[in-house]
Design an enzyme around this catalytic site. Structure first.
Site, PDB file in Angstrom:
ATOM      1  N   LYS A 128      -0.561  13.827 -11.911  1.00  0.00           N
ATOM      2  CA  LYS A 128      -0.072  14.503 -13.133  1.00  0.00           C
ATOM      3  C   LYS A 128       1.322  14.787 -13.259  1.00  0.00           C
ATOM      4  O   LYS A 128       1.920  14.784 -14.354  1.00  0.00           O
ATOM      5  CB  LYS A 128      -0.650  15.962 -12.940  1.00  0.00           C
ATOM      6  CG  LYS A 128      -1.915  16.290 -13.864  1.00  0.00           C
ATOM      7  CD  LYS A 128      -2.140  17.972 -13.786  1.00  0.00           C
ATOM      8  CE  LYS A 128      -3.691  18.083 -13.863  1.00  0.00           C
ATOM      9  NZ  LYS A 128      -4.058  19.366 -13.112  1.00  0.00           N
ATOM     10  N   LYS A 145     -17.595  41.908  36.557  1.00  0.00           N
ATOM     11  CA  LYS A 145     -18.147  43.210  36.270  1.00  0.00           C
ATOM     12  C   LYS A 145     -19.783  43.598  36.278  1.00  0.00           C
ATOM     13  O   LYS A 145     -20.103  44.583  36.249  1.00  0.00           O
ATOM     14  CB  LYS A 145     -17.305  44.013  35.223  1.00  0.00           C
ATOM     15  CG  LYS A 145     -15.976  44.415  35.463  1.00  0.00           C
ATOM     16  CD  LYS A 145     -15.270  44.973  34.213  1.00  0.00           C
ATOM     17  CE  LYS A 145     -13.801  45.032  34.524  1.00  0.00           C
ATOM     18  NZ  LYS A 145     -13.298  45.759  33.053  1.00  0.00           N
ATOM     19  N   LYS A 155     -24.938  40.362  39.562  1.00  0.00           N
ATOM     20  CA  LYS A 155     -25.020  39.088  39.847  1.00  0.00           C
ATOM     21  C   LYS A 155     -26.206  38.542  38.776  1.00  0.00           C
ATOM     22  O   LYS A 155     -26.094  37.444  38.208  1.00  0.00           O
ATOM     23  CB  LYS A 155     -25.669  38.871  41.221  1.00  0.00           C
ATOM     24  CG  LYS A 155     -24.418  38.930  42.241  1.00  0.00           C
ATOM     25  CD  LYS A 155     -24.698  37.738  43.281  1.00  0.00           C
ATOM     26  CE  LYS A 155     -23.434  37.644  44.048  1.00  0.00           C
ATOM     27  NZ  LYS A 155     -23.134  38.772  44.771  1.00  0.00           N
TER      28      LYS A 155
END
Ligand code: ATP
Ligand code: MG
Length: 402
Positions: free
Chosen positions: A116, A186, A189
């Site tokens: 353009k 934290k 297991k």
């Protein structure tokens, strides 16, 4: 604090009615729903005007006056200038390192614009890179929404990809891995084993069920494990999805219905086509421009019947006139009941009426340009606080905070 919106405009000339209807009107509306950041994209202007920087220099503060004239409120919106914030350039540089060339070459506006704007040499590095600079503009403010026209959607999409890639590459530092391990520790297991199983399953198969189970476990931990923090949840959710920490936020495109305003010749209004009416154009000039507008080329004499569909003035009626006026214009045209000048008068009146409050709001700033500089200065400092904070995170994530 509400979500942040970010948008910019290039200071390449006086804003026209197309800018107002296509973008500014929407910016004004967004002020009441979001925390808005609007910036003067002077570096972006240089991508096409690097040979005529004086154009940009002339227009920076005038454009801000146009914004305020349209109804942007400097108290509510943060208005600033891109080049006053070198942080944008820093982020751009850092993002550039890992952005594949193909991502930029594939952006649809790239080839379009080169086609353009044939009179300008756009085979430059800056022009190829400007969507990435836009990505930096957006990501540095962690913007949630970017109001864009359809043609710019691909730029927001690129921004999202760039953010995702960045988070993937740099969201996993050794420090982050240690923090993640602490959060996992934290858990009991059994829960830790269960979480690890879901994470692996999602990573290997993309199972949404595994993802949901993993997320469920994080929620359970948040409500049951003592000493659990929001940061722990964020870490594990990032770990689960394999996305790393979210350093750069993916924005969303905000598509609102906007009018594509035609110019005086019926093509899209654009200053480069010479078919524009400026927002603060002199009333006499507005009148003159509309009066000279071409109409249905087949309506040569006053007594010839016309067809509104062939007439650019009719497109203006559709934006500016109410239904009764539109009916009056259309039937008057088709029956040769009214002349073209007559038909144009309500459009002239409507444009002048729309412009009147803009002129009024602009005047105090035209009388006191110092005030405009202060507004930009204040906005720039507000933006800088956010930009610096993001760059702190980015540098740390990339290991550049020596
Ligand atoms: P111009 O096209 O006049 O040379 P520009 O190229 O500097 O101006 P753009 O990037 O084209 O500016 O436009 C800035 C914003 O204004 C974009 O959101 C664009 O969609 C909108 N806009 C520009 N012209 C029009 C128009 N005629 N109708 C609707 N929206 C427009
Ligand atoms: Mg344009």
């Amino acid at each position: 604090m509400s979500a942040r919106v970010l948008s910019g405009m290039r200071p390449t000339g006086a804003l026209h009615l197309g800018h107002y209807h296509g973008a500014l009107k929407n910016w004004v509306r967004l002020q009441s729903q979001y925390e808005c950041f609007y910036f003067v994209a002077d570096w972006h202007a240089l991508t096409t005007h690097y040979e005529s920087p004086e154009v940009i220099e002339r227009n920076v503060f005038d454009m801000v006056i146009d914004w305020i004239a349209a109804g942007l409120d400097p108290e509510r919106s943060t208005i600033f200038v891109q080049s006053r914030l070198p942080e944008h350039a820093e982020l751009f540089t850092l993002l550039a390192m890992g952005t594949p060339l193909g991502w930029l070459e594939r952006v649809p506006t790239y080839k379009d614009q080169i086609e353009k704007l044939k009179d300008k040499d756009l085979a430059t590095y800056g022009f190829l890179g400007y969507p990435l600079l836009q990505a930096a503009d957006i990501l540095i403010y962690k913007a949630a929404y970017v109001p864009v026209g359809e043609d710019q959607s691909s730029h927001v999409e690129l921004t999202r990809e760039v953010a995702r890639r960045f988070n993937h590459l740099y969201g996993r530092s050794p420090a982050l891995e240690a923090q993640t391990a602490e959060a996992v520790a934290k858990l009991s297991k059994d829960d830790a084993r269960y979480f690890e199983k879901q994470r692996k399953a999602f990573g290997e198969t993309g199972s949404t069920e595994a993802l949901a189970k993993g997320e469920g476990l994080v929620r359970k931990a948040a409500s049951q494990v003592s000493g659990w923090t929001a940061a722990d949840s964020e870490l594990l959710l990032g770990h689960l999805r394999g996305s790393g920490k979210t350093i750069l936020t993916e924005p969303q495109a905000l598509h609102t219905e906007v009018t594509k305003l035609p110019g005086l010749d019926g093509a899209k209004m654009s200053k480069s086509y010479g078919n524009a009416i400026a927002m603060r154009e002199d009333p006499a000039v507005v009148q003159d421009k509309v009066r000279r507008m071409p109409t249905d080329p087949q309506r040569v004499r006053r007594t010839d019947a016309g067809d509104p569909e062939r007439c650019p003035v009719w497109q203006f009626h559709q934006v500016y006139s109410d239904k009764p006026t539109q009916e009056w214009a259309a039937s008057g045209c088709k029956s040769a009941g009214i002349g073209c000048l007559e038909c144009k008068q309500p459009v002239i009146d409507a444009i002048l009426k729309e412009q009147a409050p803009w002129r009024e709001r602009a005047q105090p700033y035209l009388n006191n340009r110092q005030r405009v500089h202060e507004i930009v200065q204040e906005g720039t400092e507000r933006a800088r606080v956010v930009a610096r904070e993001t760059m702190g995170d980015v540098r740390a994530a990339m290991g550049l905070s020596y």
